[in-house]
Design an enzyme around this catalytic site. Structure first.
Site, PDB file in Angstrom:
ATOM      1  N   CYS A  97       0.902  -1.140   0.000  1.00 22.56           N
ATOM      2  CA  CYS A  97       0.000   0.000   0.000  1.00 22.56           C
ATOM      3  C   CYS A  97       0.949   1.199   0.000  1.00 22.56           C
ATOM      4  CB  CYS A  97      -0.837  -0.031   1.279  1.00 22.56           C
ATOM      5  SG  CYS A  97      -2.073   1.246   1.305  1.00 22.56           S
ATOM      6  N   GLU A 205      -6.738  12.311  -5.028  1.00 18.08           N
ATOM      7  CA  GLU A 205      -7.102  13.713  -4.788  1.00 18.08           C
ATOM      8  C   GLU A 205      -6.406  14.668  -5.742  1.00 18.08           C
ATOM      9  OE1 GLU A 205      -8.341  14.159  -0.081  1.00 18.08           O
ATOM     10  OE2 GLU A 205      -6.357  14.837  -0.692  1.00 18.08           O
ATOM     11  N   HIS A 236      -3.597   7.085  -3.164  1.00 18.85           N
ATOM     12  CA  HIS A 236      -3.259   6.107  -2.124  1.00 18.85           C
ATOM     13  C   HIS A 236      -3.921   4.783  -2.471  1.00 18.85           C
ATOM     14  CE1 HIS A 236      -4.155   4.693   2.273  1.00 18.85           C
ATOM     15  NE2 HIS A 236      -2.983   4.254   1.901  1.00 18.85           N
ATOM     16  N   HIS A 405       3.313   7.683   8.010  1.00 16.59           N
ATOM     17  CA  HIS A 405       2.711   7.414   6.695  1.00 16.59           C
ATOM     18  C   HIS A 405       1.370   8.115   6.494  1.00 16.59           C
ATOM     19  CE1 HIS A 405      -0.258   4.874   8.538  1.00 16.59           C
ATOM     20  NE2 HIS A 405      -0.675   4.384   7.396  1.00 16.59           N
TER      21      HIS A 405
END
Lengths: 482, 143
Positions: A97, A205, A236, A405
């Site tokens: 991730c 975004e 993300h 993070h």
């Protein structure tokens, strides 16, 4: 917590006496108030990490740390690869991730009038949530190539620019990935998901850089942030169902062999592990690398599609709009890294779970363009509060070159769902100038800014601890959610 | 419905408790509890397609883990939302064996109101236990 000692304004230490079996102490990077917000489970989980065979110096937790599975989120452990273990619980279900950030030459004034068109077009092109059609026409054979070649496969097949690879951690591919170490279920689960965002806290975004949010002008310019009201895109996501299946498969396998074959005590089933040099440990490492590469490829295809959509909406080529990738970071990963520990170069197996690598200037592993600046570190905040770009600092040698993070949840999903209402939130966000397109309004409510820790405080804690330096803060104007 | 969601276990994720007199029914309701995280209204899932599952494990909680993982597998691999039609857990030569027929349909974004995708089933506090006259399980999932 009487047993936990405050070492400095930004550092806390859990001594070995905290829990029987701890091989090393544990350390938490946090301000007083962030520390006070941490659940007790974080300390228990961190003390379990400190019991892992081969762990070096201390188990670490970053300032955005919160309760996780096995490791806390924000957990970091450096393990001796010859004597120690590898643990899927130190990496997470969503292997690799991570965050990717790209700059543009566009400004708020140019993008604002088209924000709805842009966000809706991105939402159509980049699937979010469940049950959306695949975007990349590949079969299982090609998917296996992606597992071994990562983002490089994408660029070689026309989905991106060569420079994207050098601006990606590990150049977008970990060598030694072996698709034969992966189950057929994992392949079936993942091969139609390359180029998809997922759900939960994953998002894309459109963000703007306000003048007052540039903290280091020189570093910002080196990273490509160089004009007033500049627009950037941050997203993300990870290795999707493929990585989740790899983690699930090996977690079950390690539980079967841990005690019986390797005589390792099970403190927490989510912290199951195997000796790194064992057949099973190496099989997991090779399978994990496949998931790492799948995630790099996933973000590469998403990047390609972002450029395409911007091209269509603004009627210009992505090159002409300066749509360069700034960097791509992994925050759920295990890697062999070599750096000085107590003054001596040492190879360690670093587990980072909800923690970002933070290489300092001059370190091998950074591309030429960032040799002088230190690594760009991309930190996603909640959708309401903003995100950050930081730079790696030398003092992060104390955290095995790791930093925070994200912001970390403080409110449960259901509590957030009861507190915030999805459609009202969309209106409130619109009033603030943020346009959202989401697959689920209820899930959206759970991502409200109030459900998360204060991102500014998390970043300040990393700066106080000296492990990363604030460069730019971004605020969203458009958001896509799964 | 013999299941409820637990707020105090997993801040970032979802947890549920299932209780039933019959072990087989408890496994079936655990699937419903899982599905009810993926979508708002599980009754919107029509029984159009069918999948057969056979699994074995050394313990009941490991069996439930593997079974719920299969539901997530079909959700991603075949875009299927599935519920239990028939299910039987038996003990055979020291192992627990599960045989189930699952019924459901492909994800239909017009009819299925999505809630949260689930990444994985976790072992955190996972248990299948026998109480006085019923079975219960606690499951935490990573979303």
């Amino acid at each position: 917590m009487k047993e936990i000692e405050k070492v400095s304004e930004s550092l806390w230490e859990i001594p070995r006496s905290f829990s029987p079996g701890m091989r090393v102490p544990a350390r938490i990077i946090a301000t007083e108030s962030l520390f006070a917000q941490m659940e007790e489970a974080v300390f228990t989980q961190l003390s379990n990490v400190a019991k892992l065979p081969g762990i070096i110096k201390y188990a670490l937790c970053m300032p955005d740390g919160h309760w996780g599975y096995g490791f806390p989120i924000g957990g970091v452990a450096a393990i001796d690869p010859e004597q120690g273990v590898i643990s899927p619980g130190g990496i997470g279900f969503d292997i690799n991730c991570g965050m990717r950030l790209l700059r543009t030459d566009l400004t708020l004034q140019e993008v604002r009038p088209k924000i709805r068109t842009l966000v809706d077009a991105l939402y159509r092109k980049i699937p979010a949530g469940m049950g959306r059609e695949a975007v990349l026409p590949i079969d299982k054979k090609k998917f296996k190539k992606i597992l071994q070649e990562g983002a490089g496969w994408c660029v070689n097949n026309g989905y991106g620019w060569n420079e994207d690879l050098e601006r990606t951690e590990e150049s977008g591919c970990m060598s030694g990935a072996d698709a034969d170490r992966v189950s057929k279920e994992a392949i079936s689960r993942g091969y139609k998901q390359v180029g998809t965002l997922g759900s939960g806290n994953h998002y894309l975004e459109i963000q703007v850089v306000k003048k007052e949010n540039i903290f280091d002008k020189d570093l910002a310019e080196s990273f490509g942030i160089n004009r007033p009201d500049q627009i950037v895109v941050m997203f993300h996501c990870g290795s999707r169902g493929f990585g989740h299946q790899v983690a699930t498969d090996y977690l079950q396998m390690f539980l079967r062999i841990m005690e019986k074959k390797y005589n390792l005590p099970v403190y927490d089933r989510q912290l199951s592990c195997a000796p790194f040099r064992s057949t099973e440990g190496q099989a997991y490492f090779a399978a994990m690398k496949c998931a790492v590469n799948m995630a790099f490829a996933n973000r590469q295809i998403i990047l390609h599609n972002i450029r395409k959509v911007f091209g269509e909406v603004f009627g210009q080529k992505p090159e002409a709009m300066g749509m360069h990738q700034i960097y791509d970071v992994a925050h759920n990963i295990a890697k062999i890294e070599e750096f000085p520990i107590d003054g001596k170069p040492r190879k360690v197996l670093v587990h980072r779970k909800g923690a970002t690598r933070a290489f300092a200037a001059g370190m091998p592993g950074l591309p030429v363009c960032y040799q002088k600046t230190g690594q760009p570190i991309i930190i996603g905040g909640s959708m309401e509060t903003g995100s950050y770009l930081l730079a790696g600092q030398k003092k992060s040698e104390e955290t095995f070159y790791s930093t925070a993070h994200g912001s970390g949840r403080v409110m449960s999903r259901r509590a957030a769902r009861n507190r915030f209402h999805g459609k009202t939130l969309v209106q409130q966000m619109a009033d603030k100038g943020i346009y959202i397109n989401a697959a689920s309004y209820k899930a959206l409510a759970e991502e409200a800014g109030g459900a998360y820790k204060d991102i500014d405080e998390v970043i300040d804690a990393t700066e106080k601890a000296g492990i990363s330096k604030k460069v730019v803060r971004f605020v969203p104007i458009g958001n896509i959610k799964g | 419905m013999p299941y409820k969601y637990l707020d105090n276990i997993a801040t970032s994720d979802m947890a549920f408790l299932v209780w039933e007199k019959d072990l087989n029914a408890m496994f079936a309701f655990a699937v419903d509890a899982l599905l009810n995280i993926l979508i708002e209204d599980i009754s919107a899932v029509r029984a159009q397609g069918r999948q057969c599952v056979r699994l074995e494990a050394e313990a009941l909680d490991l069996l439930l883990y593997a079974f719920l993982d299969k539901i997530l597998f079909y959700k991603d691999a075949e875009a299927l939302f599935l519920r239990v039609d028939t299910l039987e857990v038996e003990k055979q030569q020291g192992k627990y064996v599960l045989k189930a027929q699952l019924k459901g349909e492909r994800i239909d974004l017009d009819r299925h109101e999505l809630y949260l995708d689930i990444k994985a089933i976790t072992f955190h506090q996972l248990e299948v236990s026998r109480r006085d006259d019923f079975w219960q399980t606690v499951v935490v999932v990573d979303v």
